[in-house]
Design a protein around this motif. Sequence first.
Motif: not given
Length: 405
Positions: A384-405
């Motif tokens: 729920e802490s993922v933030r979205y680009k609501d104010n840009t012509l192209v939708y997306g996520v502002r950042e996407l912190p990921v991990t593995w292992g």
Amino acid sequence: MAAETEVAETEVPELPVARPDGCPFDPPAAYTALRADEPLARVRCPGGMDAWLVTRFGDVRAVLADRAMSSRGANSAHVNQSDLDAPVPPGSIIQLDGDDHARLRRMVVAEFTVRRVEAMRGYVQRLVEEHLDALLATPGPVDLVEGFALPIPSLVICELLGVPYADRERFQRQSTVLVSTDTTAEQGQAAFGELSGYLAALFAGKREHPQDDLISRLIARGAATGDELTMPELVMLGLSLLVAGHETTANMIALSTLALLDHPGGREVVLADAERAVEELLRYLSVVQFGVLRHATEDTRVGDREVKAGEWLVAALSSANRDEQVFAAADALDFDRETPRRHIAFGFGAHQCLGQQLARVELQESLTRLFRRIPDLRLAVPRESVRYKDNTLVYGVRELPVTWG
Ligand code: HEM
């Protein structure tokens, strides 16, 4: 009389832009009812004008295929603070109409054929692998936007145009300004001025010393055929490609990764059939989130509505791509659809996305290699802490912190 007009004007509802709380991938909820009851709805746009909001798949296609619909506001003037009376800049392929548009498109289309783009696949694969090597050399977590989704399309478009990637800070900053709906007309002009100045200097150098890139080839082709592009045309075309070429694809890579992480078996789906998976992601996510703007140059009919010359229309791509008359269970991300390519995430008609094959190759290679090399890829933050680009012509996520292992 004046009072009556004022009352009527305040009654026009605003263009729906807010997404529903439940699903960040769904377009505004109002579209569903509009498709059923009011497929052409009068709305007031954030850019100031009133327009017909076109929400059904068939109507959106008809509007985009109609030669009487001008693209002159197609730099998304309905959600930007643009000057609607300003002349279309020469070379602005997305805004030009008729013969002017056809001439420019003809000059550049050869660079984007399936064959030409397939020849770039090996380069894209190498880039993707290099970025994955760099990610995996860290212990994680990493921001997948900064370390993967943004640099790959940026490097590809730089290579194609012959723009030094080392200058990316300059053009990425300006293109962020150009695609934000919070940008004022003055800020937009300033960003445009800076980016054009940069490209003009760069392209002047290519006139003197041509290299193996799209801009040098355009210059050479113009000289050979006698139909040369002027420097302002060349700059505007280069700027359009630079901005369109990395903003859209970068957002699609990161948002698709999130959608696949959310989806049960998402990893397996993309590894089994990347082509099919990418088409369904394009439909489902429809990242050109506020649709595309058109201006009627003649009286015409769309569906059962009269549209008058001079009126504006917003072709809502994200709504068309969720039209339940065309796509069964349209709100579901369903990788087994029979006709996954039927979507209009790349638009339709004369202005249909020039870079779509390239975008497909970048998406296919990025997503399959990402999930193959990092099978246990997961979010490094609460969902729920993922933030979205609501104010840009192209939708997306502002950042996407990921991990593995
Ligand atoms: C997933 C990625 C992409 C999406 C969703 C996308 C979407 C679109 C859409 C919807 C249009 C139509 C605009 C209109 O009708 O007004 C368009 C046009 C265009 N796109 Fe893309 N695009 C993507 C990637 C790219 C790439 C990689 C490039 C360049 C390398 C590119 C270059 C262009 C250009 C030049 C046009 C204008 C074509 C014309 O007016 O004739 N796009 N794109």
